[in-house]
Write a protein that holds these residues in place. Structure first.
Motif, short mmCIF file in Angstrom:
data_model
loop_
_atom_site.label_atom_id
_atom_site.label_comp_id
_atom_site.label_asym_id
_atom_site.label_seq_id
_atom_site.Cartn_x
_atom_site.Cartn_y
_atom_site.Cartn_z
N SER A 88 0.84 -1.19 0.00
CA SER A 88 0.00 0.00 0.00
C SER A 88 0.88 1.24 0.00
O SER A 88 2.05 1.18 0.38
CB SER A 88 -0.90 0.01 1.24
N ASP A 89 0.30 2.37 -0.40
CA ASP A 89 1.03 3.63 -0.27
C ASP A 89 0.93 4.19 1.14
O ASP A 89 1.45 5.28 1.43
CB ASP A 89 0.55 4.66 -1.30
N THR A 90 0.29 3.46 2.05
CA THR A 90 0.26 3.87 3.45
C THR A 90 1.52 3.44 4.22
O THR A 90 1.70 3.83 5.36
CB THR A 90 -0.96 3.27 4.18
N ASP B 248 -15.02 11.03 -1.35
CA ASP B 248 -13.89 10.40 -0.67
C ASP B 248 -12.71 10.53 -1.64
O ASP B 248 -12.54 9.72 -2.54
CB ASP B 248 -14.19 8.94 -0.37
N GLY B 249 -11.94 11.57 -1.44
CA GLY B 249 -10.79 11.83 -2.30
C GLY B 249 -9.49 11.50 -1.62
O GLY B 249 -8.54 12.29 -1.70
N SER B 250 -9.45 10.36 -0.95
CA SER B 250 -8.22 9.98 -0.26
C SER B 250 -7.01 10.06 -1.19
O SER B 250 -5.94 10.51 -0.80
CB SER B 250 -8.35 8.57 0.32
N ARG B 251 -7.21 9.63 -2.43
CA ARG B 251 -6.14 9.72 -3.44
C ARG B 251 -6.53 10.71 -4.54
O ARG B 251 -6.23 10.50 -5.72
CB ARG B 251 -5.85 8.33 -4.02
N LEU B 252 -7.17 11.79 -4.15
CA LEU B 252 -7.65 12.78 -5.12
C LEU B 252 -6.51 13.35 -5.96
O LEU B 252 -6.66 13.55 -7.17
CB LEU B 252 -8.37 13.91 -4.39
N SER C 130 -1.54 10.71 4.09
CA SER C 130 -0.61 9.63 4.44
C SER C 130 -0.58 8.49 3.43
O SER C 130 -0.04 7.43 3.71
CB SER C 130 -0.93 9.08 5.84
N LYS C 131 -1.16 8.71 2.25
CA LYS C 131 -1.05 7.71 1.18
C LYS C 131 0.02 8.18 0.19
O LYS C 131 1.20 8.22 0.54
CB LYS C 131 -2.42 7.47 0.54
N GLY C 132 -0.36 8.57 -1.01
CA GLY C 132 0.63 8.95 -2.01
C GLY C 132 1.50 10.13 -1.61
O GLY C 132 2.65 10.23 -2.05
#
Length: 366
Positions: A10-12, A176-180, A206-208
């Motif tokens: 994951s990117d997390t 939900d734009g977690s990776r917007l 905290s992702k990408g």
């Protein structure tokens, strides 16, 4: 022989760069619950402008961000949210809307082609408010990029259509734009191109973007005022949270444009599997939009592939002259997910292909 570990679960899993650590250490601090942390305030102001919204609020996690946004849209008892059956909120957020907010979820199918929710399906699932048997539809929740559909980027034209439908029925649209920002980099647009068409947005740092923790939500000033009370009730009010906002500010300054590197590395990996996976593994190249890749395996369980990639045999050491461990996740009995990110270089992906080639050839002989 030292083992070299490449973690693409994951990117997390990313860790802050030294420069990001310094930004955290030097960030001016205050009490954010009292709205006195200067770094948090600066981040919220920056993100509100970036999203073309009146106000923004920092939250500890994107899971809490989605929960707070949808709680805020669903103030009365018996409220319902329409969302995708493959949405992160429906699948992977512990049913928080039901557990903590008393909000009913109406999950409809995501298109297997592009991850969208069919407009007619949305229309058909908006409840008749005159019928006392039904909950009240208060919001539609979209996800961009769509994680479980393979990191797909939803088109702006689709958001425009959902906006029109929502306005027709006087209901809210949440993103939900977690990776917007992955979606924006892939589509070549500014975040406001999407967020101007929704009532609320939640974006993860905290992702990408590679920070240790944190997310941001945004909407109207009144929306964020109500959301702040929900954040406090959920235990999300942090004090000197500027240390995390400092990381987020650094990421916005330095880690957005480089997301394309993650997308490019994902394509390299996808092409390799596409060319070398048959007959036991395949990818859908048409669905490789960003940094997420789902690999389908045949006649072998995905969990067995995960276990094999995580170990190195003596025979393998001799054949490759090195010990490469690749960490991936099994997402179903037949699917493995790979995610490229800040801490994985193009050279790392080349090593992943070396490991994969050896393991795929080994599995084909069984």
């Amino acid at each position: 022989m030292a083992e070299y570990v490449i973690d693409i679960r994951s990117d997390t899993v990313t860790k802050p760069t030294e420069a990001m650590y310094q930004a955290m250490v030097t960030a001016p601090l205050g009490d954010d619950v009292l709205e006195e942390d200067p770094t948090i305030l600066a981040l919220e102001d920056r993100c509100a402008k970036m999203f073309n919204k009146e106000s923004a609020m920092f939250v500890p996690t994107a899971t809490m961000g989605n929960l707070i946004c949808l709680m805020t849209h669903c103030q009365e008892r018996g409220a319902e949210v329409i969302m995708g059956r493959k949405s992160h909120t429906f699948l992977y957020e512990c049913g928080g809307l039901a557990q903590l907010a008393g909000v009913h979820t109406n999950a409809i199918d995501n298109s297997p082609t592009d991850g969208t929710l069919n407009l007619q399906d949305i229309r058909d699932n908006i409840r008749d408010t005159s019928n006392v048997h039904y909950p009240l539809t208060k919001a539609i929740s979209l996800e961009n990029t769509q994680n479980r559909c393979g990191g797909l980027v939803l088109p702006i034209s689709y958001f425009q259509q959902v906006r029109e439908l929502a306005d027709e029925h006087k209901i809210a649209v949440h993103l939900d734009g977690s990776r917007l920002l992955n979606a924006c980099v892939a589509a070549g647009v500014e975040p406001s191109a999407y967020t101007s068409l929704v009532d609320s947005v939640n974006m993860c740092f905290s992702k990408g973007l590679g920070t240790p923790a944190g997310a941001i939500i945004a909407g109207t000033a009144e929306f964020c005022k109500r959301a702040r009370r929900s954040r406090k009730a959920l235990g999300g009010g942090m004090r000197q949270a500027g240390v995390l906002a400092g990381a987020a500010m650094y990421a916005l300054n330095n880690h957005v444009e480089r997301l394309k590197e993650d997308h490019d590395n994902t394509i390299i990996l996808a092409k390799f599997i596409d060319e070398n996976g048959g007959p036991i593994a395949s990818v859908d190249m048409g669905k490789v939009h960003t940094n997420i890749l789902f690999v389908h395996f045949y006649n072998i369980l995905a969990v067995e592939v995960v276990k094999r990639l995580a170990k190195v045999t003596e025979k393998e050491k001799l054949a490759l002259g090195r010990s490469i461990i690749v960490k991936v996740d099994a997402y179903s009995k037949s699917e493995v997910r790979c995610v490229c990110h800040l801490n994985v270089s193009k050279e790392d992906i080349e090593l992943v292909t070396i490991k994969l080639k050896y393991v795929l050839d080994e599995l084909k002989l069984k």
